[in-house]
Design an enzyme around this catalytic site. Structure first.
Site, PDB file in Angstrom:
ATOM      1  N   GLU A  25       1.215  11.134  -9.094  1.00 11.37           N
ATOM      2  CA  GLU A  25       0.044  10.266  -8.884  1.00 11.37           C
ATOM      3  C   GLU A  25       0.359   9.427  -7.659  1.00 11.37           C
ATOM      4  OE1 GLU A  25      -1.929   7.366  -8.194  1.00 11.37           O
ATOM      5  OE2 GLU A  25      -1.201   6.406 -10.029  1.00 11.37           O
ATOM      6  N   CYS A  74      -3.645   1.303  -8.023  1.00 10.07           N
ATOM      7  CA  CYS A  74      -3.899   2.546  -7.287  1.00 10.07           C
ATOM      8  C   CYS A  74      -5.382   2.880  -7.269  1.00 10.07           C
ATOM      9  CB  CYS A  74      -3.085   3.687  -7.886  1.00 10.07           C
ATOM     10  SG  CYS A  74      -3.430   4.019  -9.633  1.00 10.07           S
TER      11      CYS A  74
END
Length: 467
Positions: free
Chosen positions: A238, A272
């Site tokens: 990720e 994020c």
């Protein structure tokens, strides 16, 4: 003020490194600086523990539920330490711990389901599921416990063991979490290792690791994938995002301004999947900028342990420098800071919540992931122009559309090139849903049953109908 970076200092327990409080920029504790050559023994013990851990799914579920209870009980010890090393407001640390316990409970209840296969032959075939072995997790500093649990909860529930390395900026709360969970888990099922590079690189490339799961930057993610390739280990990556929020012509600015602001600024923008760019219709652009700027000017910025604080510091000096560099470049290129635009004159890594307008579309603060309390707001003429701009990025983690006509908003959301799209909110995830990015935002899927099966391999048994 000058700040001290993490350093190595000899001690009775071997080499150690300093952990800094981002609210002061000063060291307040030390953590073990474990060396790469220690990993052989750690991974070996994880492999031995795996032999027993994988064998009994009922015992695993019981242990994970007990670990969740232990985490809840220890929240008052863990939360202040997490805030001290990460910087976030104390209430957010408690929320992160609660999410960690909830994720353990969620995965404890999941079971991989065998699947029969029928193809007309006189053979009964069945897909069953087996764990992979020791798994490595490398976790960043923005949500140390929540992101760790997103990795260890499905991995352990699937029957794997795990070696977990937190960021050297935030090792302490993770070590304490591991100690708390060890009261419920068998020895060496979950091992926390702390240290500076090349510890993470060695862990990712260790031949005894069968799956590497990493959250962090794109360059480091590529290095992790290259290291894991040496032993053909599975990877889940990720790698961040540059999420766009598109506001439609029918949006009610006053109604959504608070949600939009916190979708960008929660955890000081160090998320994020935070909103990192806003595209507003030209007619509404000034109203949107003013609404966001008013909130940026009045939000309470301070140390996370102060009860009034709504927004803490940036976590570390390198990240603060990145935020400042991107903002300074935008201002030099003609952008205006309607709020903020500068570092706060106080100890620690504080940056004023910043709203930028008149930003050139090719500015790094628009094109890259600033990962801090800075938000550019850009006008658009046509909706096609806005969608094209939102998709014109190497990232593809998330995005959102804001408006009163939900059908139209959903149609626009369906055009976004990302893994998750929200309507009238942003960055909210259920434990049961998949979480994945496209493009350079990642490889593999986390969350929900997909996260569980990502830690398993299929095993097929063929049995004839007759002997």
């Amino acid at each position: 003020m000058a700040t001290r970076p993490p350093h190595r200092a000899p001690g009775t327990l071997g080499e150690r490194f300093a952990v800094l409080d981002p609210a002061t920029g000063l060291a307040f504790e030390e953590a073990p600086d474990q060396q790469p050559d220690e990993l052989d023994a750690v991974v070996g013990r994880a492999h031995e523990a795996w032999r027993t851990w994988r064998a009994d799914p009922v015992a695993r579920a019981t242990a994970l539920l007990a670990a969740a209870d232990a985490v809840d009980t220890a929240a008052t010890d863990i939360a202040p330490l997490l805030t001290r090393e990460q910087g976030k407001p104390l209430v957010e640390s408690y929320a992160e711990i609660a999410r960690t316990a909830a994720r353990l409970r969620y995965f404890a209840e999941l079971r991989p389901e065998p699947r029969p296969l029928r193809d007309g032959r006189p053979v009964r075939s069945e897909i069953r599921w087996r764990p992979l072995g020791p798994v490595a997790a490398i976790v960043p500093w923005n949500f140390p416990l929540q992101l760790a649990s997103a990795k260890f909860a499905p991995a352990l529930a699937a029957g794997n063991t795990m070696v977990l390395k937190p960021s050297p900026f935030t090792p302490l709360a993770t070590r304490l979490l591991g100690s708390v969970m060890s009261t419920a888990l068998p020895e060496d099922v979950l091992t926390i290792v702390t240290g500076q590079e090349p510890l993470g690189a060695r862990l990712a490339s260790h031949p005894g690791i069968r799956h590497v799961t990493f959250t962090g930057s794109i360059p480091t993610g590529r290095a992790v994938a290259e290291g894991a390739a040496a032993s053909l280990a599975r990877v889940t990556l990720e790698l961040g995002g540059n999420d766009a929020a598109i506001l439609l012509e029918d949006v009610e600015v006053a109604r959504i301004a608070d949600r939009l602001f916190w979708a960008a600024f929660r955890n000081c923008g160090q998320v994020c999947m935070a909103v990192k760019r806003v595209y507003a219709p030209a007619r509404l652009h000034s109203e949107v900028v003013e609404a966001l700027a008013q909130r940026a000017k009045t939000v309470v910025v301070g140390a996370g342990l102060d009860s009034d604080t709504q927004l803490g510091p940036v976590n570390n000096a390198p990240q603060l420098a990145r935020v400042k560099r991107y903002t300074d470049q935008a201002l030099a290129d003609g952008a205006r800071a309607v709020a903020g635009g500068h570092r706060l004159d106080r100890p620690g890594y504080f940056y004023a919540p910043t709203i930028l307008t008149d930003v050139p579309p090719d500015s790094p603060v628009v094109r890259e992931e600033q990962f801090g309390p800075v938000l550019p707001v850009l006008p658009y003429g046509s909706l096609d122009e806005a969608v094209e701009a939102a998709n014109d990025t190497g990232f593809g983690l998330g995005g959102s559309v804001w408006g009163t006509d939900l059908d139209r908003a959903e149609a626009v959301a369906d055009r976004l090139e990302c893994g998750t799209a929200w309507i009238n909110h942003h960055a909210e995830l259920s434990l049961a849903q998949p979480f994945a990015g496209i493009k350079e935002s990642g490889v593999g899927v986390a969350g929900g049953p997909w996260g569980l099966y990502g830690n398993l391999r299929p095993f097929v048994v063929h049995r004839p109908e007759e002997a």
